[in-house]
Design an enzyme around this catalytic site. Structure first.
Site, PDB file in Angstrom:
ATOM      1  N   ALA A   1       0.804   1.674   0.266  1.00  0.00           N
ATOM      2  CA  ALA A   1       0.933   2.548   1.742  1.00  0.00           C
ATOM      3  C   ALA A   1       0.280   2.123   2.837  1.00  0.00           C
ATOM      4  CB  ALA A   1       0.414   3.575   1.234  1.00  0.00           C
TER       5      ALA A   1
ATOM      6  N   ALA B   1      -7.839   5.413   7.023  1.00  0.00           N
ATOM      7  CA  ALA B   1      -7.507   5.047   5.348  1.00  0.00           C
ATOM      8  C   ALA B   1      -6.394   6.545   5.418  1.00  0.00           C
ATOM      9  CB  ALA B   1      -8.200   5.066   4.805  1.00  0.00           C
ATOM     10  N   ASN B   2      -5.421   5.962   4.415  1.00  0.00           N
ATOM     11  CA  ASN B   2      -4.210   6.895   3.772  1.00  0.00           C
ATOM     12  C   ASN B   2      -4.528   7.552   2.158  1.00  0.00           C
ATOM     13  OD1 ASN B   2      -2.853   5.672   2.015  1.00  0.00           O
ATOM     14  ND2 ASN B   2      -2.622   4.620   4.008  1.00  0.00           N
ATOM     15  N   ARG B   3      -3.734   8.531   1.873  1.00  0.00           N
ATOM     16  CA  ARG B   3      -4.539   9.300   0.943  1.00  0.00           C
ATOM     17  C   ARG B   3      -3.916   8.120  -1.107  1.00  0.00           C
ATOM     18  NH1 ARG B   3      -6.517  14.024   1.513  1.00  0.00           N
ATOM     19  NH2 ARG B   3      -5.667  15.080   3.269  1.00  0.00           N
ATOM     20  N   SER B   4      -3.079   7.344  -0.583  1.00  0.00           N
ATOM     21  CA  SER B   4      -2.798   6.726  -1.758  1.00  0.00           C
ATOM     22  C   SER B   4      -3.386   6.187  -2.397  1.00  0.00           C
ATOM     23  CB  SER B   4      -1.861   5.294  -1.248  1.00  0.00           C
ATOM     24  OG  SER B   4      -1.817   4.865  -2.576  1.00  0.00           O
TER      25      SER B   4
END
Ligand code: CTP
Length: 396
Positions: A273, A207-210
């Protein structure tokens, strides 16, 4: 400027020390040509006199459901309004309105109206930050109420912090924005929001931090400006008023949703993102640690925006974001060209308060053949307004 001529604005004033600023707000609205109808709560009378508002506004103050000439003042006021403004709004008013409780004339008007509503809270920091108050704010926001956030500053009793009523200029600007042009009417705007999650096994993801906040703010602004909005989202935030949400998780699902929407898309704003890499395969069940460190083989995801930009038709407007940590303009410029975009919104996510997970952002807009335009650190909703202004100008 008499740009509000012919607009009937009900101004509700609650009992708070900031009630005196409502006088200035009413004066400015009257000066702008609006027909201003004042409604005060009982509490407001502890802070300002009826006579002051009655003298300044276009009609005498109304306060009660029962002792006015009209037997049903709330429906008359609510139905006849082009806009209802509450400044200041107390925690009590927010709670009653969010829960549909008609406790006095003002809450009756708010529940009876279908006009746009602008609410300007003011209270002590502790009250503003209370989870119940914040919950009510997010409920009202998700219903399309325009909340003008309080400012940081000096409060009653010598305290200082967030909770001071927004300035009269900011409040009148919010009224103007609500009554402003529906310049995206008849347009289908598709917005993506959040980070994609690419499964490794039954329980783990890349995952990412968006947070999705910027995409949601863009969707809300587009809907407010009259667009039909579809929000393709990976996050579980309250849906912006007027937007249809399509929930997705992976880059492949996002691409699939956007491909299906593409024929009817007039404007695409790709704020999501999207993961650039995903596991080649998702393991069945949960990978157990007694099998040793797994070898997770990655493959590139499709570049969704690049594929859609390449098949853009005349009349379609495609906007991308560029999240960078270095060489902001050069990297964004190359994405603008490579993905055949009408605009790219570049942000340096290594800066404090910018981009991922924050409520604020600072961006540079790049458009083919046009000078760069930067917007300094501000609320993501303000960035959304700037973005939509440019989308409108690009399409005109
Ligand atoms: N994007 C996309 N599909 C991808 C990756 C990105 O549609 N697989 C979109 C993003 O939503 C964004 C724009 O392309 O609007 C730029 O994304 P960004 O992550 O900044 O750039 P990348 O093209 O992924 O390049 P890099 O990660 O190398 O900076």
């Amino acid at each position: 400027m008499t740009d509000l001529a012919g607009k009937r604005i009900v101004v509700g004033v609650c009992g708070g020390i900031a009630a005196y600023k409502a006088v200035e707000v009413c004066r400015r609205l009257v000066d702008a040509g609006a027909h201003v109808v004042p409604v005060m709560t009982k509490g407001a009378e502890h802070f300002i006199g009826r006579t002051t508002l009655s003298a300044l506004c276009s009609e005498p103050v109304q306060m009660s459901l029962w002792d006015e000439e009209s037997p049903i003042p709330h429906t008359k006021l609510g139905q006849g309004a082009d806009l209802v403004l509450v400044a200041p709004a107390t925690a009590r008013l927010l709670g009653a309105y969010a829960n549909g409780l008609s406790t006095d004339l003002l809450t009756n008007v708010l529940i009876a109206t279908r006009a746009p509503v602008v609410v300007c809270p003011a209270m002590h920091t502790e009250m503003w930050e209370h989870p119940a108050v914040q919950h009510n704010i997010s409920t009202l926001r998700s219903r399309g109420v325009h909340i003008v956030d309080p400012e940081d500053g000096r409060l009653a009793g010598g305290d200082s912090g967030k909770g001071r009523l927004a300035s009269p200029e900011a409040i009148v600007a919010a009224v103007r924005a609500e009554l402003g042009p529906k310049d995206l009417a008849g347009t289908h705007v598709v917005v993506t929001a959040g980070g994609t999650r690419e499964p490794i096994d039954a329980v783990r993801v890349i995952a990412n931090r968006s947070s999705g906040k910027q995409g949601y703010a863009v969707a809300a602004e587009a809907a407010r400006r009259g667009a039909c909005v579809t929000l393709v989202s990976t996050v579980d935030l309250p849906a912006p008023h007027g937007a249809r949400v399509v929930a997705v998780e992976t880059a492949a699902q996002m691409q699939d949703a956007l491909e299906r929407l593409w024929d009817s898309t007039d404007v695409l704003v790709m704020a999501a993102a999207v993961a650039d890499f995903r596991p080649v395969a998702c393991a069945d069940g949960k990978i157990k640690k007694d099998g040793g460190v797994p070898n997770v083989v990655l493959e590139p995801t499709p570049d969704i925006l690049c594929a859609l930009g390449a098949k853009k038709r005349p009349g379609q407007t495609v906007v991308g974001f560029a999240a960078e940590t270095s060489d902001l303009v050069a990297n964004a410029q190359s994405k603008l060209a490579r993905k055949n975009l009408d605009m790219i919104v570049a942000n340096d996510v290594s800066q404090p308060g910018v981009g991922f997970q924050h409520d604020t952002n600072a961006v540079t807009f790049l458009r083919p053949g046009q000078a760069l335009e930067s917007v300094a650190l501000t609320d993501k909703r303000a960035i959304a307004r700037e973005l939509i202004d440019r989308v409108v100008s690009a399409r005109s």
